[in-house]
Scaffold this motif. Sequence first.
Motif, PDB file in Angstrom:
ATOM      1  N   SER A  72       0.830  -1.208   0.000  1.00 37.07           N
ATOM      2  CA  SER A  72       0.000   0.000   0.000  1.00 37.07           C
ATOM      3  C   SER A  72       0.860   1.252   0.000  1.00 37.07           C
ATOM      4  CB  SER A  72      -0.922  -0.004   1.222  1.00 37.07           C
ATOM      5  OG  SER A  72      -1.799  -1.118   1.194  1.00 37.07           O
ATOM      6  N   ALA A  73       1.960   1.214   0.736  1.00 37.91           N
ATOM      7  CA  ALA A  73       2.866   2.363   0.750  1.00 37.91           C
ATOM      8  C   ALA A  73       3.452   2.601  -0.643  1.00 37.91           C
ATOM      9  CB  ALA A  73       3.984   2.145   1.768  1.00 37.91           C
ATOM     10  N   VAL A  87      -6.227   3.182  -1.254  1.00 33.66           N
ATOM     11  CA  VAL A  87      -5.136   2.767  -0.366  1.00 33.66           C
ATOM     12  C   VAL A  87      -5.551   2.893   1.096  1.00 33.66           C
ATOM     13  CG1 VAL A  87      -2.808   3.346   0.406  1.00 33.66           C
ATOM     14  CG2 VAL A  87      -3.325   3.276  -2.033  1.00 33.66           C
ATOM     15  N   ALA A  88      -6.294   3.944   1.425  1.00 34.92           N
ATOM     16  CA  ALA A  88      -6.756   4.118   2.806  1.00 34.92           C
ATOM     17  C   ALA A  88      -7.683   2.978   3.225  1.00 34.92           C
ATOM     18  CB  ALA A  88      -7.477   5.460   2.954  1.00 34.92           C
ATOM     19  N   THR A  91      -5.560  -0.081   3.756  1.00 32.91           N
ATOM     20  CA  THR A  91      -4.817   0.061   5.012  1.00 32.91           C
ATOM     21  C   THR A  91      -5.705  -0.218   6.211  1.00 32.91           C
ATOM     22  OG1 THR A  91      -3.379   1.715   3.977  1.00 32.91           O
ATOM     23  CG2 THR A  91      -3.413   1.643   6.380  1.00 32.91           C
ATOM     24  N   ALA A  92      -6.936   0.278   6.169  1.00 34.72           N
ATOM     25  CA  ALA A  92      -7.872  -0.002   7.265  1.00 34.72           C
ATOM     26  C   ALA A  92      -8.174  -1.485   7.361  1.00 34.72           C
ATOM     27  CB  ALA A  92      -9.164   0.788   7.051  1.00 34.72           C
ATOM     28  N   ALA A  93      -8.319  -2.158   6.220  1.00 34.96           N
ATOM     29  CA  ALA A  93      -8.573  -3.601   6.229  1.00 34.96           C
ATOM     30  C   ALA A  93      -7.387  -4.358   6.825  1.00 34.96           C
ATOM     31  CB  ALA A  93      -8.862  -4.086   4.812  1.00 34.96           C
ATOM     32  N   CYS A  94      -6.170  -3.907   6.519  1.00 36.77           N
ATOM     33  CA  CYS A  94      -4.985  -4.542   7.107  1.00 36.77           C
ATOM     34  C   CYS A  94      -4.971  -4.369   8.626  1.00 36.77           C
ATOM     35  CB  CYS A  94      -3.725  -3.942   6.497  1.00 36.77           C
ATOM     36  SG  CYS A  94      -3.449  -4.369   4.761  1.00 36.77           S
ATOM     37  N   VAL A 147      -5.655   1.335  11.843  1.00 33.68           N
ATOM     38  CA  VAL A 147      -6.999   1.734  11.416  1.00 33.68           C
ATOM     39  C   VAL A 147      -7.173   3.246  11.555  1.00 33.68           C
ATOM     40  CG1 VAL A 147      -9.465   1.497  11.888  1.00 33.68           C
ATOM     41  CG2 VAL A 147      -7.986  -0.516  11.946  1.00 33.68           C
ATOM     42  N   VAL A 148      -6.686   3.803  12.651  1.00 35.57           N
ATOM     43  CA  VAL A 148      -6.769   5.262  12.852  1.00 35.57           C
ATOM     44  C   VAL A 148      -5.971   5.985  11.772  1.00 35.57           C
ATOM     45  CG1 VAL A 148      -6.173   7.145  14.420  1.00 35.57           C
ATOM     46  CG2 VAL A 148      -7.185   5.048  15.321  1.00 35.57           C
ATOM     47  N   LEU A 149      -4.792   5.458  11.447  1.00 34.28           N
ATOM     48  CA  LEU A 149      -3.978   6.052  10.376  1.00 34.28           C
ATOM     49  C   LEU A 149      -4.722   6.017   9.046  1.00 34.28           C
ATOM     50  CD1 LEU A 149      -1.277   7.098   9.211  1.00 34.28           C
ATOM     51  CD2 LEU A 149      -0.545   4.710   9.047  1.00 34.28           C
ATOM     52  N   ALA A 150      -5.388   4.910   8.772  1.00 30.90           N
ATOM     53  CA  ALA A 150      -6.145   4.795   7.518  1.00 30.90           C
ATOM     54  C   ALA A 150      -7.285   5.810   7.457  1.00 30.90           C
ATOM     55  CB  ALA A 150      -6.685   3.375   7.372  1.00 30.90           C
ATOM     56  N   LEU A 151      -7.968   6.010   8.565  1.00 36.73           N
ATOM     57  CA  LEU A 151      -9.059   6.995   8.586  1.00 36.73           C
ATOM     58  C   LEU A 151      -8.526   8.411   8.376  1.00 36.73           C
ATOM     59  CD1 LEU A 151     -11.221   5.583  11.521  1.00 36.73           C
ATOM     60  CD2 LEU A 151     -11.629   5.376   9.065  1.00 36.73           C
ATOM     61  N   ALA A 152      -7.365   8.691   8.969  1.00 36.79           N
ATOM     62  CA  ALA A 152      -6.765  10.015   8.768  1.00 36.79           C
ATOM     63  C   ALA A 152      -6.333  10.201   7.317  1.00 36.79           C
ATOM     64  CB  ALA A 152      -5.567  10.184   9.712  1.00 36.79           C
TER      65      ALA A 152
END
Length: 207
Positions: A72-73, A87-88, A91-94, A147-152
């Motif tokens: 994803s990165a 990608v977000a 990332t949240a799914a990961c 998950v928080v990073l993905a939401l941001a």
Amino acid sequence: MTAGPEGRGAAPRRGRWLALVVLAAAAVAASALPTWVTARAGTALEGDVVVRVPGTEAAPEVLAAAVALLASAGALALVGPVGRRVVAVVTAACGALVVAAALAVLRDPAGAATAAVAARTGVEPVAPDAGLTAGPVVTTALGVLVVVLALALLRARGAWRQRSRRHEVPRTPAAGAAAPGAAAGGAGPDDDDRADWDALSRGDDPS
């Protein structure tokens, strides 16, 4: 010519998010390397055997999620605004997968250690005596942070230009566009050759 405010801010902003996703992938992978479960099983030849099960064996999904985060990165370095949202979501799914895998070990450490104990002793125990380390707890917290990073990342604002246009459909001229020769009002090379040939057919010398 100097770039505008958006052009100056696009690259650093993308670089920060890219670094955060890579850091998250590294942290998740590192959290799966230590021992998560310590199991004790009795054998006929060796008596009680202590088996230490790392997170990579107790919850192999965690390492798979870390690899997906690295991918994803890599995608984040190329995509535009729509791709960033995709990608977000990935990332949240990961992050959710990491949390689910770690919680499964926390709920049933004996079940997570059964395969490792069977490989070590040659006999699959019904319910080995198993104890937990702090590994699954740390990994659960990391999954929540992912998950928080993905939401941001999903709510990120500002310029986010697409770096690669490799797969875009090239633009074609309009159907009604005139040829360069016609637009200039003159005849093209094909018309000149045809006129010379007609003159020769009539017996004239076009030169």
